[in-house]
Design an enzyme around this catalytic site. Structure first.
Site, PDB file in Angstrom:
ATOM      1  CE  LYS A  79      -3.451 -47.114  -2.286  1.00 33.06           C
ATOM      2  NZ  LYS A  79      -2.818 -45.798  -2.812  1.00 33.06           N
ATOM      3  CB  SER A 154      -3.083 -46.262  -6.590  1.00 32.07           C
ATOM      4  OG  SER A 154      -2.639 -45.782  -5.129  1.00 32.07           O
ATOM      5  CB  SER A 178      -2.553 -42.613  -5.134  1.00 28.11           C
ATOM      6  OG  SER A 178      -1.997 -43.272  -6.473  1.00 28.11           O
TER       7      SER A 178
END
Lengths: 488, 94
Positions: A79, A154, A178
């Protein structure tokens, strides 16, 4: 054999039996990225050349016996809010569009010391603020199950890339859901570890008392293996806990006999989609048949926890994001006449709308006159939430809930209504408020053909319990064998 | 509750943000919506409860106050929007 269909433990098996080489694995993934990225848009940075070069060096060392580790040559995606030395870390923000971290996050040091191959940095909502990956400055990631739908967020790039077989597994971060919510939307496994189990050093801070790095994988065994790599005390993160190292794969027993599973009725009430409820009720029946003891109970904290989450997370974000001022790193406005103007213009032009909204909310709840009514109250509610969970874990080993109130929604459906987007986090945020571990696994599809996720919440540092309970259901359902994303 | 234009501008200023004239109303309405929802914390049964600031066990963490030199100055400075020699460059303050 399609290499990119395999889990990491299957890849390891094939490497061990010399049915595959690490060069073949890397090449297969690069081909897959080249084929699918244009549909899915999961990556901010793709490291094709770097990965090939690294694989070449690694292959030599593996061939002549210099490296014997189990994970050498296994690819991974990261990420884009986890700092990677020498590689851009953008947080999917204009603010950090060109930021190259001068150091590695501790989890990256661990990943690198196992000789994994980083295939690239994955898209996310800007600064991890959002639940659909629509708030990325660069691109909107699509859900591989249906390209008109969001992958969740996210960590939407991480979950979509794993679901699309563009990486075998990925790291995400979870502040209010997330990791778990995008895992649920994309039909993959996502684990948010106990606060303090994984070092946050080098994770770009959103809300420091809630943030935690975790794994997004194809199955529960891979999830346990990735946790083995990233877990552990780090003196650079004073909130990380010094405790003995465990092998999280040892807990995968495929047996839940006698285990007590609590089902909080408030998490199956208003706002939870009927199909999600029905699906989970079937799963609860399955657990009963397997010999687990199921009990419904009251955990009336979801609404309070959600409100508290947005107060605390935004308050901490408003402080954490104060560092972005256009001086040492990040975006700087081209025109200014004095220092204050430089700060204000750089921040206003560098941050996206949702980030600014949260900074404003956070600043408001911390400002004079409102501190007691919001921030202090929220911190008291945090105590309440923790107490209620403690009481529940006196009776139950695991708490079972939906991961999200619905399956993945359409791109554009909620992006103009911030409050509605926030309400979608109702099932996940209380876990972060209390610092607990929780895992999401896919348990079926809804009538739109989108995955439905189940969340299992454990007591602090009881990752082994939730991993085993998840594993046991995974073995029964065989979701991955039955369903595959169709990129339609 | 209602959030006024002045309040939004005051808060934005505290946060070092500019809000464009045509965005003020949108931010005010968003903030109002979210705060109206967040207000339910005031109904929570928390009167006798202490505050919690983090999920960890409450303990102090100490370490030796030792200087560790970060060698790679160049890597640090490469992200600076403006620099001179090995320093960050900012507009005149005095």
């Amino acid at each position: 054999m399609d290499i990119t269909e395999l889990t990491v433990h299957e890849l390891q098996e094939k490497l061990k039996n010399k049915e595959l080489t690490i060069t073949e694995i890397t090449k297969a993934y690069i081909d897959r990225i080249n084929e699918k990225e244009k549909d899915v848009d999961a990556f901010v940075t793709i490291l094709t050349e770097e990965a090939l070069e690294e694989t070449k060096n690694l292959q030599k060392k593996v061939d002549n016996g210099e490296i014997t580790g189990n994970f050498a040559g296994i690819p991974i995606g990261i990420k884009d809010n986890i700092c990677t030395k020498g590689i851009k870390t953008t947080c999917s923000s204009k603010m950090l569009e060109n930021f190259v971290s001068p150091y590695n996050a501790t989890v990256m040091e661990k990943i690198n010391s196992e000789n994994l191959i980083n295939l690239g940095k994955l898209n996310m909502d800007e600064f991890a603020m959002g639940g659909s990956t629509e708030y990325s400055y660069f691109k909107k990631t699509k859900n591989p199950w249906n390209l008109k739908k969001v992958p969740g967020g996210s960590s939407g790039g991480s979950a979509a890339a794993v679901a699309a077989n563009m990486v075998p597994w990925a790291l995400g971060s979870d502040t209010g859901g997330s990791i778990r919510q995008p895992a649920s939307f994309c039909g993959v496994v996502g684990l948010k570890p106990t606060y303090g189990l994984v070092s946050r050093y080098g994770l770009v801070a959103f809300a420091s008392s809630l943030d935690q790095i975790g794994s997004i994988t194809k199955d529960v065994r891979d999830c346990a293996m990735l946790l083995n790599i990233i877990a552990g005390y780090d003196e650079k993160d004073t909130t990380s806990e010094d405790m003995p190292k465990k092998d999280y794969t040892e807990c995968l027993k495929n047996d839940v006999k006698g285990l007590k599973i609590g089902v909080p009725k408030e998490f199956f009430g208003e706002g939870i989609n009927e199909e999600v409820k029905t699906r989970l009720e079937k799963i609860i029946e399955e657990y009963k048949n397997m010999g687990a003891e199921i009990e419904e109970f009251s955990l009336d904290i979801a609404q309070y926890a959600l409100a508290t989450y947005y107060i605390i997370a935004c308050a901490e974000a408003s402080s954490n994001l104060g560092r972005f001022d256009g001086i040492r790193y990040g975006y700087r406005t081209p025109e200014f006449t004095n220092l204050k103007e430089l700060y204000k213009k750089s921040r206003s032009e560098g941050f996206g709308e949702e980030v600014k909204r949260r900074i404003i909310l956070g600043t408001y709840v911390l400002s004079s006159g409102y501190y007691d009514a919001y921030y202090k109250k929220a911190q008291q509610v945090r105590t309440l939430v923790m107490n209620e969970f403690s009481k529940a874990f006196e009776k139950y080993d695991v708490i079972l809930t939906p991961t999200a109130p619905t399956g993945a929604f359409d791109i554009g459906e909620k992006s103009n209504n911030p409050l509605e987007m926030y309400l979608a986090d109702i099932c996940t945020v209380s876990v972060n408020i209390a610092g607990l571990p929780a895992i999401s696994i896919p348990v079926g599809l809804n009538s739109e053909g989108m995955p439905v996720g189940m969340q299992l919440i454990g007591n602090r540092f009881k990752e082994e319990t939730i991993l085993n309970v998840a594993y046991t259901m995974e073995q029964k359902l065989k979701f991955r064998e039955k369903y595959k994303p169709e990129f339609k | 509750m209602k959030i006024s234009k002045e309040e939004i501008l005051h808060i934005a200023n505290l946060a070092d943000l500019n809000i464009k004239e045509d965005e003020i109303e949108k931010y005010a309405l968003n903030l109002q919506d979210i705060l109206n929802f967040a207000n339910i914390v005031n109904n929570a049964p928390v009167d006798d409860l202490d505050i919690t600031i983090g999920a960890n066990e409450k303990k102090n963490v100490f370490r030796k106050d030792e200087i560790k030199v970060f060698e790679d100055n160049e890597a640090l400075l490469q992200n600076a929007p403006s620099k001179e020699q090995n320093m960050f460059k900012i507009p005149k303050v005095l």
